[in-house]
Write a protein that holds these residues in place. Structure first.
Motif, PDB file in Angstrom:
ATOM      1  N   GLU A 127       0.843  -1.188   0.000  1.00 55.51           N
ATOM      2  CA  GLU A 127       0.000   0.000   0.000  1.00 55.51           C
ATOM      3  C   GLU A 127       0.881   1.241   0.000  1.00 55.51           C
ATOM      4  O   GLU A 127       1.767   1.376   0.853  1.00 55.51           O
ATOM      5  N   ASP A 128       0.671   2.103  -0.974  1.00 54.31           N
ATOM      6  CA  ASP A 128       1.372   3.380  -1.026  1.00 54.31           C
ATOM      7  C   ASP A 128       0.505   4.415  -0.334  1.00 54.31           C
ATOM      8  O   ASP A 128      -0.582   4.756  -0.813  1.00 54.31           O
ATOM      9  N   ARG A 129       0.975   4.912   0.802  1.00 52.53           N
ATOM     10  CA  ARG A 129       0.184   5.839   1.609  1.00 52.53           C
ATOM     11  C   ARG A 129       0.602   7.295   1.428  1.00 52.53           C
ATOM     12  O   ARG A 129       0.321   8.144   2.270  1.00 52.53           O
ATOM     13  N   GLY A 130       1.235   7.590   0.335  1.00 49.51           N
ATOM     14  CA  GLY A 130       1.581   8.978   0.033  1.00 49.51           C
ATOM     15  C   GLY A 130       2.953   9.378   0.525  1.00 49.51           C
ATOM     16  O   GLY A 130       3.841   9.670  -0.276  1.00 49.51           O
ATOM     17  N   ASP A 131       3.166   9.385   1.850  1.00 46.28           N
ATOM     18  CA  ASP A 131       4.480   9.751   2.385  1.00 46.28           C
ATOM     19  C   ASP A 131       5.244   8.532   2.884  1.00 46.28           C
ATOM     20  O   ASP A 131       6.359   8.643   3.378  1.00 46.28           O
ATOM     21  N   HIS A 132       4.648   7.338   2.760  1.00 42.23           N
ATOM     22  CA  HIS A 132       5.339   6.104   3.109  1.00 42.23           C
ATOM     23  C   HIS A 132       4.588   4.925   2.497  1.00 42.23           C
ATOM     24  O   HIS A 132       3.509   5.102   1.916  1.00 42.23           O
TER      25      HIS A 132
END
Length: 568
Positions: free
Chosen positions: A135-140
């Motif tokens: 899962e790409d959560r934007g800042d990590h």
């Protein structure tokens, strides 16, 4: 900023993933490697290690531990069905500081790569962790792995977070499939069987590529007395036949007096693939090695191409993690590596076609090979491995030598006016190519490799002059910010003078004595007196010494380097 468990999660404990994790650790950042297996693969796979990869292993601080598992200067001979040598690949150059080709035992090398991770706090390898979610959560990123017991049964899941994730889990990559990118290319239907034996019954140290119309084969002498054979299976031979000792003996009887007396370490079947992913990045997730490209084994470049990926990606990840560069730097990874991987696949596919020619095609090939051996220039094309495309990055972290435009570098110089240099020094730019690595002298060491003298980060170097001479105070501040080594290459006869002269320079200068003349020869045939070297030792920019300030600014733009702030 979100707190994460580690800086980079590496999926897959093959050579690419382990090398990447070591390079991240060497530069002060954390990596966690997740591997579905319960131990490293213990049978030989890759068998060819080139000088570029050795240079990377030196940067990782592991070459001296790996060297005992190698045979330097592997000579390769292409032979026809009668055993006549059609071409010999015997490169003598040590352009990058080491013999061009080595034979090696991959399981032992992998073991040293894995052991090397223990040097770095916060870096580790977790076996029995099969990645099942990303899962790409934007800042990590969040990576979910299923924990496996000794029987590969799931015992629960664990989710780890990191700034970035890199899939290095091979051709069936979960990460590549998660990215949804195309895997373009071909998978020829031909199957091959590989047989590794102890106590080499032949005893020669070289490699033979058998372009035999009856059955193409490969025979390779490896360290520690191991011999590898690879044989192509015919269409009417079922894969299951390789489980029959009688069938294996029939393959080997033309090569050894007594196949039944051999001690087989490993045997397996495989298919040559030639595929490359359309994209190497999606947000904070990357792929490298076989997850990004698959290539036939003919020129021994599958392993090495993966190490080139790790080398390219590692310095860019650590630059971003350390606050030295903007995240857009990471876009250049796929931009630079994809084309070279594709070129290598094409060359390997062509080599395979030469190997697998039928009787008529084989006769024509043999006649052509005889003609090539008559002409020294054509012969050296094979002898010196000139057919292997060396990486040259035309886009990415490069600066055009003629226009000093960042992000793109044309090979030719005739477009602009650098006279008289383009006429006297040739018409090609070194930008985008790997810089040489001769042995040099410094004030504190004699006969060391160049990388040991100048370090493994950015370098601005000039030939025979003070590299600070044309830099402004703002330039020098930027150099301090990015820990750029300032280097003066000088004839060994002038090194002592230069050390005294440049001691008063406005920034520290490393004086490197050109003990062999290789550095002078390099500059002598190139239209530049200044080079900027990237952390992976590729030439980011080349110019005249007086263009230093403008060249540095262009490199900063090409590399998305930050211009302010203190070093991270």
């Amino acid at each position: 900023m979100t707190t994460v468990d580690t800086d980079v999660i590496v999926i897959g404990a093959g050579p690419v993933g382990l090398t990447l994790a070591n390079l991240i650790g060497v530069r002060g950042h954390r990596a966690t490697v997740l591997e579905a297996r319960h131990e490293l693969i213990d049978y030989p796979r890759g068998v060819g290690l080139d000088d570029e990869s050795v240079r990377t292993l030196c940067t990782a601080g592991l070459w001296e531990r790996i060297r005992p598992y190698t045979v330097p200067h592997h000579v390769v001979r292409l032979v026809n069905g009668a055993g006549r040598v059609l071409a010999t690949n015997d490169p003598k150059t040590r352009e990058f500081g080491h013999p061009r080709k080595h034979g090696f035992i991959q399981p032992l090398v992998d073991r040293e790569l894995a052991a090397g991770l223990a040097r770095f706090p916060g870096t580790g390898l977790r076996f029995g962790h099969r990645v099942v979610g990303l899962e790409d959560r934007g800042d990590h990123v969040a990576v979910t792995a299923e924990r496996l017991d000794a029987d590969d049964r799931g015992t629960g899941e664990v989710t780890l977070t990191a700034r970035y994730a890199v899939g290095c889990e091979g051709g069936s990559s979960f990460t590549r499939k998660w990215m949804g990118t195309r895997f373009e290319g071909k998978s020829p239907p031909a199957r091959w069987v590989v047989i590794d034996v102890e106590n080499d019954p032949i005893g020669t140290p070289s490699v033979y590529l058998g372009a035999d119309p009856r059955r193409p084969y490969v025979s390779i002498g490896l360290p520690q007395g191991i011999r590898r054979w690879e044989f192509m299976l015919r269409d009417d031979e079922p894969t299951e036949s390789v489980d029959s000792p009688a069938f294996l003996h029939s393959l080997l009887e033309r090569h050894v007096p007594d196949p039944a007396a051999l001690t087989v370490i490993n045997q397996r079947t495989f298919t040559h693939h030639g595929r490359v992913a359309a994209e190497f990045r999606k947000g904070r997730v990357f792929i490298a090695g076989d997850a990004a490209h698959l290539m036939p084994v003919w020129l021994g470049q599958g392993w090495n191409s993966g190490i080139r990926d790790a080398t390219n990606l590692a310095w860019k990840l650590t630059a971003v993690l350390g606050g030295d560069a903007d995240d857009t730097l990471l876009d250049t990874y796929g931009e630079e590596r994809r084309k070279h991987a594709s070129d290598m696949i094409d060359v390997n596919m062509a080599a395979g076609s030469v190997m697998k020619m039928g009787r008529l095609g084989g006769r024509l090939r043999d006649v052509a090979a005889s003609a090539l051996n008559i002409v020294p220039k054509w012969k050296s094309y094979f002898t010196e491995l000139r057919f292997k495309p060396m990486p040259r990055y035309a886009t990415g972290v490069v600066v055009d030598q003629v226009t000093l435009t960042p992000g793109r570098a044309e090979a030719g110089l005739k477009r602009g006016r650098l006279a008289p240099f383009t006429d006297s020094a040739g018409a090609l730019s070194p930008v985008g190519l790997q810089f040489i690595q001769p042995r040099v002298n410094t004030s504190g060491a004699t006969g060391i490799l160049l990388d040991e003298a100048i370090g493994d980060w950015w370098t601005l170097a000039t030939w025979g002059t003070d590299p600070t001479a044309f830099l402004s105070p703002a330039d020098l501040a930027l150099i301090r910010r990015h820990r750029i080594a300032l280097v003066s290459f000088t004839p060994e006869t002038q090194r002592t003078w230069a050390e005294k002269r440049y001691a008063g320079s406005p920034a520290p200068v490393i004086v490197v004595g050109d003990r062999t003349g290789a550095l002078k020869d390099w500059f002598d045939v190139r239209a530049c007196g200044l080079v900027v070297l990237r952390p992976d030792r590729f030439v980011a920019a080349a110019s005249l010494a007086q263009q230093a300030s403008r060249t540095l600014a262009a490199v900063v733009a090409a590399g998305s380097l930050v211009k302010e702030g203190t070093p991270a």
